[in-house]
Scaffold this motif. Structure first.
Motif, mmCIF file in Angstrom:
data_model
loop_
_atom_site.group_PDB
_atom_site.id
_atom_site.type_symbol
_atom_site.label_atom_id
_atom_site.label_comp_id
_atom_site.label_asym_id
_atom_site.label_seq_id
_atom_site.Cartn_x
_atom_site.Cartn_y
_atom_site.Cartn_z
ATOM 1 N N LYS A 217 11.708 64.386 -3.094
ATOM 2 C CA LYS A 217 12.729 64.853 -4.025
ATOM 3 C C LYS A 217 13.633 63.704 -4.449
ATOM 4 O O LYS A 217 14.049 62.883 -3.630
ATOM 5 C CB LYS A 217 13.562 65.969 -3.387
ATOM 6 N N ASP A 221 15.790 66.176 -8.981
ATOM 7 C CA ASP A 221 15.465 67.475 -8.396
ATOM 8 C C ASP A 221 16.720 68.172 -7.888
ATOM 9 O O ASP A 221 16.910 69.379 -8.104
ATOM 10 C CB ASP A 221 14.482 67.308 -7.232
ATOM 11 N N HIS A 222 17.575 67.419 -7.213
ATOM 12 C CA HIS A 222 18.778 68.015 -6.631
ATOM 13 C C HIS A 222 19.726 68.513 -7.724
ATOM 14 O O HIS A 222 20.360 69.567 -7.570
ATOM 15 C CB HIS A 222 19.474 67.006 -5.725
ATOM 16 N N LYS A 224 18.818 69.427 -10.848
ATOM 17 C CA LYS A 224 18.184 70.581 -11.479
ATOM 18 C C LYS A 224 18.258 71.813 -10.583
ATOM 19 O O LYS A 224 18.561 72.932 -11.049
ATOM 20 C CB LYS A 224 16.724 70.252 -11.813
ATOM 21 N N ASP A 225 17.998 71.611 -9.286
ATOM 22 C CA ASP A 225 18.040 72.739 -8.345
ATOM 23 C C ASP A 225 19.437 73.343 -8.238
ATOM 24 O O ASP A 225 19.580 74.521 -7.881
ATOM 25 C CB ASP A 225 17.564 72.294 -6.956
ATOM 26 N N SER A 226 20.463 72.558 -8.543
ATOM 27 C CA SER A 226 21.837 73.061 -8.470
ATOM 28 C C SER A 226 22.221 73.885 -9.694
ATOM 29 O O SER A 226 23.325 74.438 -9.747
ATOM 30 C CB SER A 226 22.816 71.890 -8.323
#
Length: 389
Positions: A217, A221-222, A224-226
């Motif tokens: 990751k 990614d972090h 977008k995931d948030s």
């Protein structure tokens, strides 16, 4: 509503790293040699942010009171290619360099040619502009695609789009990407289309990179995931194989990349704008044109106030590079160098010397902290140096 804006000035190295001799890059200094070759280099906006104040940058004038924060980044990962550099910027360490091939094994090429239904030309390391001149006539006569590689981990396929239409070229690249695994895995398969204009073979902006997926990751990614937006401009989407990207736009040139970055800045969203400006590398570094590189840098510098003017109060701008590509170095490949980092924001401290950082990934750690998301596997944030305690 916070946003981080990261613009990669592709290949703008600022001097050899201690391990550069092991890569054949002793004495490399992309920015320094550009400044020597183009004595009238005019980049006042970059200098005002502190580019000339960075340790090791001796060919440019330092600003007495730079408006930005400035420093240099060390590449911890092994290698000097595009993917390794960008992945480390985004928070991933590459311990084992991607494989490189002076030529691809005969048994692989036979299997590849059988799969695409036609023989190929080339299969050796070369400059892209030189190989299409050398093999272009035969390719245009026979329809056989041109295969070449470099000191990077790449399998490049060049074709005249009047001979092999673009969609067919992309399909051939997709076949290669599927087959280049295991002992023949490379970091990228690259489509290199060209046309003939006024009797000259000219590469088009329809280049497309097919990269392996990131090994873990990234900060993208972090983010977008948030629930925040990751807005990829230029070849960023290709480099990360779409992983961690919310929205992607193609660019035709550096200036088109700047246009689309400004368009993104005018939109209302929270998150990350990640832009790559590839012309520095592809048009001037690899072609060993220091004066052209300097002019290209001046073009970007002229647009920098426009970028800064489009930024909102809580936006932060980070400029960096992913490796070097010294335009006076021997050969035509990347060079193992420190890269610059310059940071500016309307609410950030000015005249901050970030020093020599241990990793490109300090950028991703800083962005992660600024946007309040999880950080990736490596990197130390320098956000505390930029904000009031």
């Amino acid at each position: 509503m916070k946003r981080a804006v990261l613009i990669v000035l592709d290949s703008l190295g600022i001097g050899e790293m201690p391990d550069a001799p092991g890569y054949g890059d002793a004495g490399a200094d992309t920015l320094g040699h550009i400044a020597e070759s183009k004595a009238d280099l005019a980049i006042p906006n970059l200098l005002s942010l502190g580019l000339g104040n960075i340790e090791g940058v001796t060919k440019l004038k330092a600003d007495a009171e730079p408006k930005g924060a400035y420093g240099r980044l060390t590449e911890m990962s092994k290698g000097k290619d595009t993917i390794t550099g960008h992945w480390e910027i985004a928070g991933l360490y590459t311990e084992i360099p991607f494989k490189t091939f002076p030529e691809f094994p005969e048994e692989f090429m036979e299997a590849f040619e059988k799969e695409i239904g036609i023989e190929t030309l080339g299969n050796y390391a070369a400059s892209g502009t030189e190989i299409i001149e050398a093999l272009g006539p035969e390719h245009e006569k026979t329809g056989k695609p041109i295969i070449y590689t470099s000191a990077d981990s790449v399998f490049q396929i060049a074709a005249n789009t009047d001979v092999i239409p673009l969609e067919r070229l992309y399909h051939i690249c997709e076949v290669a990407r599927r087959m280049l695994v295991g002992d023949v895995q490379v970091g990228r398969v690259i489509a290199r289309p060209y046309v003939i204009q006024d009797g000259q073979r000219v590469r088009t902006s329809d280049r497309k990179d097919y990269a392996v997926s990131p090994s873990g990751k990234t900060v993208m990614d972090h983010i977008k995931d948030s629930g925040k937006l990751v807005y990829a401009i230029g070849k960023i989407n290709d480099i990360f194989n779409g992983q961690g990207v919310s929205l992607s736009v193609h660019t035709d040139s550096n200036m088109d990349g700047v246009d689309k970055t400004v368009q993104a800045l005018h939109a209302d969203f929270e998150g990350f704008i990640f832009t790559n400006l590839v012309d520095f590398d592809s048009k001037y570094g690899h072609r060993r044109d220091p004066v052209g590189y300097g002019k290209c840098l001046e073009e970007f510098d002229n647009r920098l106030p426009e970028i800064m003017g489009a930024m909102k109060a809580d936006d932060i701008l980070i400029l960096c590079a992913d490796h070097g590509n010294d335009p006076v170095h021997e050969g035509w490949d990347h060079t193992r160098e420190y890269v610059p980092v310059v940071v500016w924001g309307k609410r950030l401290k000015q005249s901050v010397n970030l020093g020599t950082r241990a990793s490109f990934a300090d950028i991703s750690a800083t962005i992660a902290e600024y946007l309040s998301v999880s950080k990736s596997e490596m990197g130390e944030s320098f956000l505390g140096l930029l904000t009031e305690s």
